[in-house]
Design a protein around this motif. Sequence first.
Motif, PDB file in Angstrom:
ATOM      1  N   HIS A  37      15.460  40.443  74.574  1.00 46.34           N
ATOM      2  CA  HIS A  37      17.210  40.795  74.732  1.00 46.34           C
ATOM      3  C   HIS A  37      17.357  40.165  75.625  1.00 46.34           C
ATOM      4  O   HIS A  37      16.942  39.902  76.373  1.00 46.34           O
ATOM      5  CB  HIS A  37      17.267  42.213  74.129  1.00 46.34           C
ATOM      6  CG  HIS A  37      16.833  43.299  72.594  1.00 46.34           C
ATOM      7  ND1 HIS A  37      17.042  43.583  71.946  1.00 46.34           N
ATOM      8  CD2 HIS A  37      15.276  43.773  73.334  1.00 46.34           C
ATOM      9  CE1 HIS A  37      16.598  43.625  71.041  1.00 46.34           C
ATOM     10  NE2 HIS A  37      15.316  44.421  71.454  1.00 46.34           N
ATOM     11  N   CYS A  87      23.647  41.851  74.571  1.00 44.76           N
ATOM     12  CA  CYS A  87      23.031  41.112  74.229  1.00 44.76           C
ATOM     13  C   CYS A  87      22.777  39.459  74.053  1.00 44.76           C
ATOM     14  O   CYS A  87      23.402  39.116  72.947  1.00 44.76           O
ATOM     15  CB  CYS A  87      21.784  41.495  73.362  1.00 44.76           C
ATOM     16  SG  CYS A  87      20.488  40.795  72.374  1.00 44.76           S
ATOM     17  N   GLU A 125      20.102  37.237  73.402  1.00 47.57           N
ATOM     18  CA  GLU A 125      19.319  36.788  73.590  1.00 47.57           C
ATOM     19  C   GLU A 125      19.173  36.882  71.172  1.00 47.57           C
ATOM     20  O   GLU A 125      19.255  38.367  71.483  1.00 47.57           O
ATOM     21  CB  GLU A 125      17.917  36.958  73.859  1.00 47.57           C
ATOM     22  CG  GLU A 125      18.207  36.062  75.180  1.00 47.57           C
ATOM     23  CD  GLU A 125      17.286  35.164  75.026  1.00 47.57           C
ATOM     24  OE1 GLU A 125      17.312  35.026  74.449  1.00 47.57           O
ATOM     25  OE2 GLU A 125      18.399  34.414  76.498  1.00 47.57           O
ATOM     26  N   TYR A 126      18.919  36.138  70.794  1.00 47.39           N
ATOM     27  CA  TYR A 126      19.288  36.599  69.286  1.00 47.39           C
ATOM     28  C   TYR A 126      17.123  37.559  69.043  1.00 47.39           C
ATOM     29  O   TYR A 126      16.230  36.914  69.478  1.00 47.39           O
ATOM     30  CB  TYR A 126      18.744  35.525  68.443  1.00 47.39           C
ATOM     31  CG  TYR A 126      18.859  35.644  67.421  1.00 47.39           C
ATOM     32  CD1 TYR A 126      20.120  36.504  66.242  1.00 47.39           C
ATOM     33  CD2 TYR A 126      17.496  35.846  66.181  1.00 47.39           C
ATOM     34  CE1 TYR A 126      20.113  36.545  64.817  1.00 47.39           C
ATOM     35  CE2 TYR A 126      17.837  36.498  64.889  1.00 47.39           C
ATOM     36  CZ  TYR A 126      19.166  36.851  64.542  1.00 47.39           C
ATOM     37  OH  TYR A 126      18.718  36.646  62.982  1.00 47.39           O
ATOM     38  N   CYS A 127      17.984  38.791  69.244  1.00 48.77           N
ATOM     39  CA  CYS A 127      16.443  39.539  68.390  1.00 48.77           C
ATOM     40  C   CYS A 127      16.103  40.374  66.988  1.00 48.77           C
ATOM     41  O   CYS A 127      15.892  41.150  67.253  1.00 48.77           O
ATOM     42  CB  CYS A 127      17.117  40.679  69.752  1.00 48.77           C
ATOM     43  SG  CYS A 127      18.279  41.848  69.538  1.00 48.77           S
ATOM     44  N   HIS A 133      21.359  41.781  65.997  1.00 45.19           N
ATOM     45  CA  HIS A 133      21.502  41.277  66.974  1.00 45.19           C
ATOM     46  C   HIS A 133      23.267  41.181  67.575  1.00 45.19           C
ATOM     47  O   HIS A 133      23.891  41.636  68.887  1.00 45.19           O
ATOM     48  CB  HIS A 133      21.139  39.728  67.134  1.00 45.19           C
ATOM     49  CG  HIS A 133      21.650  39.324  68.374  1.00 45.19           C
ATOM     50  ND1 HIS A 133      21.600  39.381  69.785  1.00 45.19           N
ATOM     51  CD2 HIS A 133      22.483  38.116  68.331  1.00 45.19           C
ATOM     52  CE1 HIS A 133      22.136  38.368  70.316  1.00 45.19           C
ATOM     53  NE2 HIS A 133      22.810  37.832  69.932  1.00 45.19           N
ATOM     54  N   MET A 139      24.742  44.460  69.176  1.00 45.36           N
ATOM     55  CA  MET A 139      24.305  45.522  69.709  1.00 45.36           C
ATOM     56  C   MET A 139      24.755  45.144  71.251  1.00 45.36           C
ATOM     57  O   MET A 139      24.778  44.099  72.258  1.00 45.36           O
ATOM     58  CB  MET A 139      22.531  44.555  70.484  1.00 45.36           C
ATOM     59  CG  MET A 139      21.970  45.013  71.556  1.00 45.36           C
ATOM     60  SD  MET A 139      20.376  44.105  71.145  1.00 45.36           S
ATOM     61  CE  MET A 139      19.812  45.531  72.636  1.00 45.36           C
TER      62      MET A 139
END
Length: 155
Positions: free
Chosen positions: A102, A137, A139-141, A145, A148
Amino acid sequence: MNVELYERIWMWAAAALIAMFLSGILLTAGLHAVRPPSHMETLDPTALATYPEFANPAVRTQPDGGVVVSVVAQMFSFSPDPIVVPANRPVTFRVTSADVVHGLEVPGTNANVMAIPGYVSQFTVTFARPGEYIVACHEYCGIGHHNMVGKLIVK
Ligand code: CUA
């Protein structure tokens, strides 16, 4: 050595671009304190519950008056949420992930790290302006996402 006029022009143009990009990096590093974290600390991401600070992530005031925020990022939230910290005092964030990679970014400030399972990302930042900020967040998680998002309250 004879270099054609147009070739010389392109060489100087390329050199000017490189100088521009390099000075961009150096200026942001120098003026905005943008730099890669130098902290190196590992833990077992499958056993976060055995680390007191990450089993119960929270904002803690140290005996010396410093403020430390332990943050666990996981699909698709941050803990604690909201994060409440004082203004005009150094706040040290210690961030890790319970599952995948993340990010933690507070837009408008230079709080910005990756939350990587197995690692503790640490940085210290002083928030000058009280108010409510979002914790995003970056970062693609996974499928959630875009949802988030947490809240940071500076007072
Ligand atoms: Cu967590 Cu994107």
